[in-house]
Motif scaffolding. Structure first.
Motif, short mmCIF file in Angstrom:
data_model
loop_
_atom_site.label_atom_id
_atom_site.label_comp_id
_atom_site.label_asym_id
_atom_site.label_seq_id
_atom_site.Cartn_x
_atom_site.Cartn_y
_atom_site.Cartn_z
N LEU A 73 1.06 3.99 -3.18
CA LEU A 73 0.59 5.35 -2.99
C LEU A 73 1.62 6.38 -3.40
CD1 LEU A 73 -1.32 4.92 0.35
CD2 LEU A 73 -2.22 5.03 -1.97
N SER B 244 -5.90 4.85 -0.31
CA SER B 244 -5.00 3.72 -0.59
C SER B 244 -5.80 2.45 -0.84
CB SER B 244 -4.03 3.51 0.57
OG SER B 244 -4.71 3.07 1.72
N ASP C 121 -6.14 4.29 5.40
CA ASP C 121 -6.35 5.35 4.41
C ASP C 121 -7.33 4.88 3.32
OD1 ASP C 121 -4.80 8.06 3.38
OD2 ASP C 121 -5.59 6.82 1.74
N THR D 48 2.39 11.77 -0.55
CA THR D 48 3.61 10.96 -0.47
C THR D 48 4.85 11.84 -0.52
OG1 THR D 48 2.47 9.17 -1.61
CG2 THR D 48 4.87 9.06 -1.55
N ASN E 215 -4.17 7.99 -8.40
CA ASN E 215 -2.72 8.06 -8.21
C ASN E 215 -2.28 9.48 -7.89
OD1 ASN E 215 0.05 7.65 -8.41
ND2 ASN E 215 0.05 7.82 -10.64
N VAL F 125 -2.83 10.84 -4.27
CA VAL F 125 -1.93 10.46 -3.18
C VAL F 125 -0.50 10.94 -3.40
CG1 VAL F 125 -3.29 8.43 -2.61
CG2 VAL F 125 -1.40 8.22 -4.22
N PHE G 181 -0.80 4.43 6.16
CA PHE G 181 -1.81 4.05 5.17
C PHE G 181 -2.67 2.87 5.60
CE2 PHE G 181 1.34 6.44 2.93
CZ PHE G 181 0.59 7.26 2.09
N MET H 104 0.83 -1.20 0.00
CA MET H 104 0.00 0.00 0.00
C MET H 104 0.87 1.25 0.00
SD MET H 104 -2.78 -1.37 2.76
CE MET H 104 -3.36 0.26 3.17
#
Length: 484
Positions: free
Chosen positions: A14, A204, A201, A160, A153, A156, A198, A10
């Motif tokens: 992410l 995710s 989350d 990140t 994508n 996140v 995560f 995960m």
């Protein structure tokens, strides 16, 4: 363990992003190769050779951009190379396969374990200060919409990028549409710290839902360039000691405790003096040893070796350590025979070490097999231990499969011969390999030592090697330590 891998996956996923610098770079090729090295290989030696290969070979090839090597906690290596074009990558690999300058390096790699793939990427490498790499590849679920994938994508990506220790992420895809993501971190600690964030989350979970779970492959590696100089492992010391028969190097003798060396080879005197006496009687050219397999189980190391020791011999050696010095040795040896009815020798077959997390379970399975089937004779439960559809046999006189085992037992019975296991003395293992040391009778009631090496897959025995040798009468012993 499975839950931990899912959480790690995960975290890696992410970090995917289709924005920022990736869309502003010329397409290039990301080549990813994963493999294990042979159980007889020294990790530090391999790491040093890896650096030489990069400096003297790979970096000098046309189209080379960047190369990174790493190793994970299970000892699996990942080599990542960035190339300008696919043609550059293919030309380099073709040259690599036939270049003598990389032969020592390539020879330490476990061939069947090697997997390689190439991906198209749109990113410039900017992670020079990274010490830790996460890499994962996967297929999307059937019916997945790329626009939705990219949208989730991107949601996140910003989160990140703000994480402590995050350095860079690079994504790509291969010709089949398989996705890859690499995430570079400054340290493993910061990578680990990101995983738990995560666990609950929702984004995710949505992202994970777009992936074919069975297709996910991932690894988390410490870069070799940041590893400290590794001390020799116990296994490395044993392999070096056995190889000294070939090289004449006296250094490995120092790995043996000069004050305490308990010898269980009944034809050799106790201590270093007994070892030295054997060496003094070596034939012209000395003894030779080709270590085929070597494994470590705590303070024990066991090796499967092809010797030239007063003629070709097959053997298993077991060494015990105290305070990083060898203090005890057991072995079983017999002359090399021709291939068995299925064409297998006493040495060929699988050598790849896997399933390190299943070591204890595999040892228990083999111990139960010896106790239940071989000691108690409960043959009706043999398929609880041996794969009935895939069982490779290396005993010189027995064919593959349970049919071969049954035929051998029938032959013994018809000729009034025995194969009796009376006592199981030791069970040693690492990953998918387990060695047992047993005592019993063989042939015409001869007092015998049985050394059996088993390879397991999915909890069942699928391959077997052995050395069955008579135990000499006590009057012939050169030490009082006993065979076991």
């Amino acid at each position: 363990m499975k839950q931990k891998l899912i959480l790690i996956a995960m975290a890696v996923i992410l970090t995917l992003s289709c924005k920022n610098e990736e869309n502003n770079s010329e397409p290039s090729v990301l080549e990813v190769t994963t493999f294990s090295i042979k159980t007889t290989a020294n990790n530090q030696t391999f790491n040093n050779l890896d650096a030489q290969v990069e400096a003297n070979f790979t970096s000098k090839q046309p189209g080379f951009i960047r190369r990174e090597s790493g190793v994970n906690e299970s000892g699996e290596y990942t080599v990542i190379v960035y190339w300008k074009t696919l043609a550059d990558a293919e030309a380099s690999m073709k040259k690599f396969m036939g270049d003598s300058s990389v032969a020592d390096y390539a020879g330490m790699i476990e061939g069947p374990s090697m997997k390689m793939n190439r991906y198209t990427i749109n990113a410039d490498f900017k992670a020079e200060n990274s010490q830790f790499i996460e890499m994962m590849s996967f297929n999307l679920v059937d019916g997945a919409v790329m626009a939705d994938f990219d949208l989730t994508n991107n949601k996140v990506a910003e989160k990140t990028a703000k994480q402590k220790g995050f350095v860079q992420r690079i994504t790509g895809f291969d010709e089949s549409g398989r996705q890859v993501v690499l995430v570079y971190w400054d340290t493993k600690e910061n990578s680990d710290g990101y995983i738990q964030a995560f666990m609950s989350d929702t984004t995710s979970k949505e992202f994970m839902g777009m992936m074919n779970q069975s297709s996910i492959q991932m690894t988390r590696s410490q870069t070799l360039s940041t590893l400290k100089q590794q001390e020799m492992s116990k296994k490395d010391k044993v392999v070096a000691l056995l190889n000294s028969f070939n090289t004449g190097d006296q250094t490995p003798i120092s790995y043996i405790n000069p004050e305490k060396y308990i010898q269980h080879n009944l034809g050799v005197g106790d201590g270093l003096a007994g070892f030295g006496e054997v060496m003094q009687h070596a034939p012209p050219g000395g003894f030779k040893a080709n270590v085929i397999r070597a494994f470590q189980d705590g303070d024990y190391v066991f090796a499967h070796t092809e010797y030239d020791f007063f003629g070709p011999k097959a053997a298993f050696d077991v060494f015990r350590f105290e305070d990083d010095k060898i203090v005890e040795h057991w072995d079983n040896m017999l002359p090399v025979s021709s291939a068995n009815p299925s064409g297998h020798t006493q040495f060929d077959g699988a050598t790849s070490l896997t399933d390190l997390d299943k070591t204890e379970a595999n040892k228990t399975k083999v111990q139960d097999f010896i106790n239940t089937v071989l000691l108690k004779g409960e043959m009706d439960v043999i398929t609880n231990y041996i794969n009935p559809k895939n069982y490779i046999q290396h005993n010189p006189g027995v064919a593959d499969g349970l049919e071969g085992f049954g035929a051998a037992m029938k032959y013994f019975a018809e000729n009034k011969m025995v194969m009796e296991y009376d006592t199981l003395h030791k069970v040693l293992g690492q990953g998918n390999f387990v060695l047992t040391l047993s005592e019993g009778k063989f042939g015409k009631d001869v007092h015998t030592a049985f050394y059996d090496l088993f390879r397991l897959e999915d909890g069942l025995i699928v391959e077997h090697w052995d050395v069955i040798a008579p135990i000499p009468p006590k009057a012939e012993w050169k030490n009082d330590n006993g065979k076991f």
